[in-house]
Design a protein around this motif. Structure first.
Motif, PDB file in Angstrom:
ATOM      1  N   LYS A   3      -9.786  -8.347  -3.207  1.00 23.11           N
ATOM      2  CA  LYS A   3     -10.503  -7.067  -3.218  1.00 23.11           C
ATOM      3  C   LYS A   3      -9.602  -5.914  -2.803  1.00 23.11           C
ATOM      4  CE  LYS A   3     -15.359  -8.339  -2.881  1.00 23.11           C
ATOM      5  NZ  LYS A   3     -16.631  -8.137  -2.158  1.00 23.11           N
ATOM      6  N   LYS A   4      -8.702  -6.163  -1.849  1.00 23.46           N
ATOM      7  CA  LYS A   4      -7.770  -5.116  -1.401  1.00 23.46           C
ATOM      8  C   LYS A   4      -6.806  -4.756  -2.532  1.00 23.46           C
ATOM      9  CE  LYS A   4      -5.466  -2.444   1.453  1.00 23.46           C
ATOM     10  NZ  LYS A   4      -6.001  -1.119   1.824  1.00 23.46           N
ATOM     11  N   SER A  43      -8.597  -2.816  -5.202  1.00 21.06           N
ATOM     12  CA  SER A  43      -8.806  -1.448  -4.725  1.00 21.06           C
ATOM     13  C   SER A  43      -7.556  -0.591  -4.926  1.00 21.06           C
ATOM     14  CB  SER A  43      -9.199  -1.473  -3.243  1.00 21.06           C
ATOM     15  OG  SER A  43      -9.334  -0.166  -2.740  1.00 21.06           O
ATOM     16  N   LEU A  46      -7.123   0.257  -8.615  1.00 22.36           N
ATOM     17  CA  LEU A  46      -8.049   1.300  -9.047  1.00 22.36           C
ATOM     18  C   LEU A  46      -7.637   2.672  -8.500  1.00 22.36           C
ATOM     19  CD1 LEU A  46     -11.475  -0.579  -8.588  1.00 22.36           C
ATOM     20  CD2 LEU A  46     -10.142  -0.302 -10.692  1.00 22.36           C
ATOM     21  N   GLN A  47      -7.103   2.693  -7.269  1.00 24.56           N
ATOM     22  CA  GLN A  47      -6.661   3.964  -6.674  1.00 24.56           C
ATOM     23  C   GLN A  47      -5.451   4.537  -7.396  1.00 24.56           C
ATOM     24  OE1 GLN A  47      -5.973   3.476  -2.413  1.00 24.56           O
ATOM     25  NE2 GLN A  47      -7.882   2.284  -2.232  1.00 24.56           N
ATOM     26  N   ASP A  88       0.866  -1.176   0.000  1.00 22.22           N
ATOM     27  CA  ASP A  88       0.000   0.000   0.000  1.00 22.22           C
ATOM     28  C   ASP A  88       0.906   1.230   0.000  1.00 22.22           C
ATOM     29  OD1 ASP A  88      -1.665   2.140   0.525  1.00 22.22           O
ATOM     30  OD2 ASP A  88      -2.929   1.027   1.925  1.00 22.22           O
TER      31      ASP A  88
END
Length: 460
Positions: free
Chosen positions: A99-100, A103, A106-107, A60
């Motif tokens: 899903k993480k 996400s 997409l971010q 992240d």
């Protein structure tokens, strides 16, 4: 159509599993992956060669925390499914991980793919035509090896090649008409008219062959709706169990045991068969059983094929005669069951109502006749013909287009035979050409294309 953005989606079923895959397609796929991926050995993802993989972690970027241990695979355009750069992130299966990761993708610059958008891009970028794209969904949904084989052939262009051949021959007809109109002084119109009619009829024969195989294609794509019908205690549930090779339905000597319909999909020699064990049809005062009998009658109307079972050890009665009247207009295989017991049935009545070649003598409890029933089902689907070399139209949309194209060509022939000018006939031939182009996508409107791909799953 110019495509400038990068799409992403989860390409594996959501849920627990060994791996999950998040797929990206577009010019920014590698740069988006670079923002969230750290190689285990500190390698630069930009140095990856096409069709190679790299081990590392998804990070992240905002917190620098590890999200999952992954393997990145990279495929460089144009030698990819979409003819764009593709990056796939192979992570651990499970709802949270995939899903993480999606996400984060997409971010960092990707857009969530619409249903079927990866395949749509393959079509828009010219890697496949529309009929090949539609075959992809058939391949995903295939219920048997035979339906999968036919779908695979469609993805490789077997139907497309035939349609494009017919379209090229229609162009030849239009060229002859153009020549006749442009050079009337050469007095070639009569010769051209004869050739056009001959070529047109050959094209119609080819289209009719495709239409003839469309019913088989539809069955292989969607399954053969088959209802087992008969009065109580003739062996319907025993037959269902024998075909399924498991005890799915309760079997007793008590009439009316089956009070509702039982539906199962089975594979019979490569044919997907939706087999329905119906409640025994008879007059009854039992409210629940009565509902089951009415549902049985409804399923008879919906069925592609009826397996009508009679008990050879009992004379035909009013219940049998009622069923015969209900099904005599349908495609029927008659199973004369319990032939291991003394014969009491009047076979002449059966033979007077049904084709003798559609009769099977069986003893379901001893498994006698089961293979004969399977053979009859196969013969019904393929009409006893060699199936592996045929081209099957599996799509209702394609069948409808073929009918309309055939209609236009017939109108063209009629116009010529009436002695009207050839340029009037050319309108019908152009219409047939444009119709067939809707199958390959060459002339399909954008709303049709969008509707086709909306049936796909997201991630394909």
């Amino acid at each position: 159509m110019f495509i400038d953005d990068t799409i992403a989606a989860i390409s594996t079923p959501v849920g627990e599993g060994g791996i999950g895959i998040v797929r990206m397609s577009g010019k920014d796929s590698l740069s988006i992956a670079e923002k969230i991926f750290r190689s285990f050995k500190g390698k630069n993802i930009r140095d990856m060669k096409s069709y190679t993989m790299m081990y590392g972690f998804i990070i992240d970027p905002k917190t620098n925390e590890k999200v999952d241990e992954v393997i990145i695979s990279y495929m460089k355009a144009p030698n990819t499914y979409t003819r764009e750069d593709i990056v796939e992130i192979n992570c651990h299966g499970g709802v949270v991980a995939v899903k993480k990761i999606l996400s984060l993708v997409l971010q960092n610059g990707a857009r969530l793919a619409e249903p079927g958008e990866f395949t749509k891009r393959a079509f828009l970028n010219g890697r496949i035509d529309l009929s090949q794209a539609e075959a992809v969904i058939d391949l995903i949904r295939a219920k048997t090896s035979e339906s999968m084989h036919i779908a695979l052939e469609q993805t490789q262009g077997k139907l497309s090649s035939k349609i494009k051949d017919i379209m090229n021959r229609l162009l030849g007809i239009l060229a002859h008409i153009e020549a006749s109109v442009d050079f009337p002084e050469d007095d070639i119109e009569n010769v051209v008219s004869s050739k056009i009619i001959k070529d047109s009829r050959e094209i119609i024969n080819d289209i009719e062959y495709l239409i003839k195989n469309a019913e088989t294609g539809k069955i292989l794509r969607e399954g053969l709706n088959t209802s087992i019908v008969g009065k109580p205690n003739v062996g319907k549930s025993s037959l269902l169990n024998a075909l399924l090779e498991e005890k799915r339905a309760i079997v007793t000597d008590i009439p009316g045991t089956t009070r509702d319909v039982i539906e199962e999909y089975i594979n019979i020699r490569g044919i997907p068969v939706k087999i329905i064990d119906t409640a025994g049809i008879r007059e009854t005062e039992d409210i629940v059983e009565k509902i089951g009998v009415e549902k049985s009658k409804e399923y008879i109307e919906k069925s592609d094929l009826i397996i009508f079972m009679v008990d050879s050890s009992r004379p035909l009665d009013d219940e049998d005669y009622e069923i015969i009247q209900l099904i005599k207009h349908k495609k029927v295989i008659v199973v004369i069951n319990k032939i291991d017991l003394p014969l009491a049935i009047d076979l002449d009545v059966i033979k007077s109502n049904f084709k003798e070649e559609n009769l099977v003598f069986a003893s379901i409890n001893t498994e006698k006749g089961i293979e004969d029933i399977k053979q009859k089902i196969e013969d019904f689907v393929f009409s006893g013909e060699v199936k592996s070399k045929d081209i099957y139209v599996t799509n209702v949309r394609h069948k409808d287009i073929l009918f309309k194209a055939k209609e236009s060509i017939n109108k063209g022939i009629e116009t010529i035979e009436l002695g009207l000018p050839l340029d009037i006939a050319s309108v019908e031939y152009k219409d047939a050409y444009l119709k067939l182009g809707e199958i390959t996508g060459d002339t399909a409107a954008e709303d049709i294309i969008d509707r086709i791909f909306s049936d796909f799953c997201i991630g394909k």
